[in-house]
Write a protein that holds these residues in place. Structure first.
Motif, PDB file in Angstrom:
ATOM      1  N   GLY A 334      -1.705   0.802  11.054  1.00 61.16           N
ATOM      2  CA  GLY A 334      -2.783   0.074  10.399  1.00 61.16           C
ATOM      3  C   GLY A 334      -2.527  -0.239   8.949  1.00 61.16           C
ATOM      4  O   GLY A 334      -3.315  -0.989   8.341  1.00 61.16           O
ATOM      5  N   ASP A 335      -1.452   0.290   8.354  1.00 62.40           N
ATOM      6  CA  ASP A 335      -1.126  -0.037   6.963  1.00 62.40           C
ATOM      7  C   ASP A 335      -0.675  -1.494   6.854  1.00 62.40           C
ATOM      8  O   ASP A 335       0.102  -1.981   7.680  1.00 62.40           O
ATOM      9  N   LYS A 336      -1.158  -2.163   5.830  1.00 63.04           N
ATOM     10  CA  LYS A 336      -0.752  -3.541   5.580  1.00 63.04           C
ATOM     11  C   LYS A 336       0.558  -3.536   4.802  1.00 63.04           C
ATOM     12  O   LYS A 336       0.660  -2.894   3.747  1.00 63.04           O
ATOM     13  N   VAL A 337       1.559  -4.248   5.320  1.00 61.40           N
ATOM     14  CA  VAL A 337       2.898  -4.211   4.729  1.00 61.40           C
ATOM     15  C   VAL A 337       3.456  -5.618   4.651  1.00 61.40           C
ATOM     16  O   VAL A 337       2.945  -6.562   5.277  1.00 61.40           O
ATOM     17  N   ILE A 338       4.516  -5.757   3.875  1.00 60.97           N
ATOM     18  CA  ILE A 338       5.313  -6.975   3.832  1.00 60.97           C
ATOM     19  C   ILE A 338       6.726  -6.592   4.265  1.00 60.97           C
ATOM     20  O   ILE A 338       7.320  -5.651   3.725  1.00 60.97           O
ATOM     21  N   ALA A 339       7.245  -7.284   5.265  1.00 62.54           N
ATOM     22  CA  ALA A 339       8.538  -6.934   5.862  1.00 62.54           C
ATOM     23  C   ALA A 339       9.490  -8.117   5.733  1.00 62.54           C
ATOM     24  O   ALA A 339       9.079  -9.280   5.781  1.00 62.54           O
ATOM     25  N   GLU A 340      10.753  -7.801   5.571  1.00 59.97           N
ATOM     26  CA  GLU A 340      11.795  -8.830   5.408  1.00 59.97           C
ATOM     27  C   GLU A 340      12.852  -8.652   6.491  1.00 59.97           C
ATOM     28  O   GLU A 340      13.271  -7.539   6.825  1.00 59.97           O
ATOM     29  N   LEU A 382       1.698  -2.561   1.211  1.00 65.32           N
ATOM     30  CA  LEU A 382       0.782  -3.331   0.375  1.00 65.32           C
ATOM     31  C   LEU A 382      -0.556  -2.632   0.201  1.00 65.32           C
ATOM     32  O   LEU A 382      -1.120  -2.627  -0.882  1.00 65.32           O
ATOM     33  N   ARG A 383      -1.064  -2.066   1.315  1.00 64.52           N
ATOM     34  CA  ARG A 383      -2.366  -1.406   1.256  1.00 64.52           C
ATOM     35  C   ARG A 383      -2.476  -0.414   2.409  1.00 64.52           C
ATOM     36  O   ARG A 383      -2.036  -0.695   3.519  1.00 64.52           O
ATOM     37  N   ARG A 384      -3.054   0.750   2.094  1.00 70.85           N
ATOM     38  CA  ARG A 384      -3.271   1.737   3.128  1.00 70.85           C
ATOM     39  C   ARG A 384      -4.311   1.248   4.138  1.00 70.85           C
ATOM     40  O   ARG A 384      -5.131   0.372   3.841  1.00 70.85           O
ATOM     41  N   SER A 385      -4.274   1.820   5.308  1.00 70.73           N
ATOM     42  CA  SER A 385      -5.130   1.363   6.393  1.00 70.73           C
ATOM     43  C   SER A 385      -6.602   1.604   6.080  1.00 70.73           C
ATOM     44  O   SER A 385      -6.993   2.695   5.660  1.00 70.73           O
ATOM     45  N   ASN A 386      -7.420   0.591   6.257  1.00 73.37           N
ATOM     46  CA  ASN A 386      -8.868   0.706   6.191  1.00 73.37           C
ATOM     47  C   ASN A 386      -9.517   0.372   7.542  1.00 73.37           C
ATOM     48  O   ASN A 386     -10.706   0.069   7.610  1.00 73.37           O
TER      49      ASN A 386
END
Length: 391
Positions: A334-340, A382-386
């Protein structure tokens, strides 16, 4: 025409402002920028404002079984719209192999009962007295439940309450307009008796429960979808010239958010009688301006908690990893991430991982469809899961 929400230094909501003015405040250090769980950017003032007067702002909520439309409206601007994909719809999408009849998910009851019997036999030593056995005692008496609200309906209504609660923190909401439906069943004949008011319906119980919860945020006004006095959701939407499409799955404002706008606008326009000297006239009274605004699609992650003893153990007492939210790479489900990957970047949410020879992290979009598998070194938090996916 966009308006940015504003908070006072103590966290209370103030009237929204122009985007250019909000940027000026942030650049000069007069305000700080923030994001809330509903995907809305807002600023918080550093110093006390010159005044705290607010105008009338209403929230319209058009609840449904699978989708819900929410909108925030003032007399001059449309401030926010959202399309909610409710948890019941996500369950149907996740259990694609399960049998679905009349919108209800029918699980593998026999397999579940067999696993439960195996767990009971493994935990209980029947040679010792009952009060000395090492099995878990009952947590509550499930024979006398206090509430008749189904868990699926409760989860959907709680998601609506959470979004409206987040909006009330940045907008000075004065009224919440909630749409009701008459979808009940006549207990004497067993047939559907819509709009009769007889019998019992879990949908109506869920609506009444949600209305009582929303009253703690702001005064709640209930409206039906269609009314004889032309003040229903459909009539107001037609009066405002808002178009609605028939595809309810479409994640666009025209599917459900327009009904939220119509409900919120009912606090500013109304069809009624205007007294005249010779004869009374009937028509629309009041004024509201519908403008371009922020639109968000909000879903919930489709992961589930760890299911211990889901199946029998393999050789050596090893059990399969089933469910869970923790990964060995410092990230959670559920964590928001940016992946390459291969020079291309994607933004999504953590939904799985592989910890074998190939260590990868699975990233999913807001519809919980896998974007791809990425190396942990190329995934940035980017942001922890909410517990919400907002796009």
């Amino acid at each position: 025409m966009l308006r940015v929400p504003v908070q006072n230094p103590d966290g209370s909501p103030a009237m929204p402002t122009k985007a250019s003015r909000a940027r000026y405040w942030v650049q000069r250090g007069k305000a700080t920028s923030h994001w809330n769980d509903a995907g809305l950017y807002y600023v918080r003032l550093v110093a006390e404002p010159s005044g705290r007067e607010t105008q009338k702002i209403s929230v319209g909520c058009d609840p449904g079984k699978n989708y819900t439309g929410i909108a925030v409206q003032s007399a001059k601007f449309t401030l926010y719209t959202a399309h909610l994909v409710l948890p019941f719809e996500r369950v149907k999408e996740r259990l694609g192999s399960a049998v679905i009849k009349r919108g209800k998910v029918i699980k593998n009851v026999r397999g579940r009962s067999l696993q439960r019997q195996v767990r009971r036999g493994r935990k209980i030593d029947r040679k010792v007295p009952f009060n000395q056995r090492s099995h878990r005692q009952k947590r509550f008496n499930n024979r006398c439940k206090k509430s008749k609200l189904a868990p699926s309906i409760r989860a959907s209504r709680e998601m609506e309450i959470r979004i409206i609660t987040e909006l009330s923190k940045v907008f000075p909401i004065t009224t919440i307009v909630y749409e009701l439906v008459k979808a009940d069943v006549d207990l004497t004949s067993g047939r559907k008796a819509a709009r009769s008011g007889k019998g019992f319906s879990p949908v109506m119980v869920g609506q009444n429960w949600c209305v009582e919860k929303l009253k703690s945020i702001a005064p709640v006004k209930t409206v039906y979808g269609w009314q004889k006095n032309k003040n229903g959701t459909s009539q107001i939407r037609q009066h405002l010239g808002l178009e609605k499409i028939k595809d309810k799955k479409a994640q666009v404002p025209e599917s459900h958010a327009v009904d939220g706008i119509a409900l919120a606008a009912s606090e500013f326009v109304r069809y009624g009688v205007t007294p005249r000297k010779n004869c009374d006239t009937r028509g629309w009274k009041g004024y509201v301006n519908i403008t371009y605004c922020v639109f968000r699609v909000i879903t919930r992650p489709a992961y589930f908690r760890r299911a211990l003893h889901f199946d029998n153990a393999e050789k050596g007492g090893v059990r399969k990893r089933k469910g869970g939210t923790i990964t060995p790479f410092g990230l959670r489900y559920g964590d928001k991430v940016i992946a390459e990957k291969a020079g291309k970047t994607d933004i999504g949410w953590i939904g799985g991982f592989t910890n074998t020879k190939t260590k990868n992290i699975s990233v999913y979009d807001h519809n919980w469809k896998r974007i791809g598998q990425f190396s942990p070194k190329k995934v940035q938090l980017l942001r922890r899961s909410n517990k919400l996916c907002v796009v």
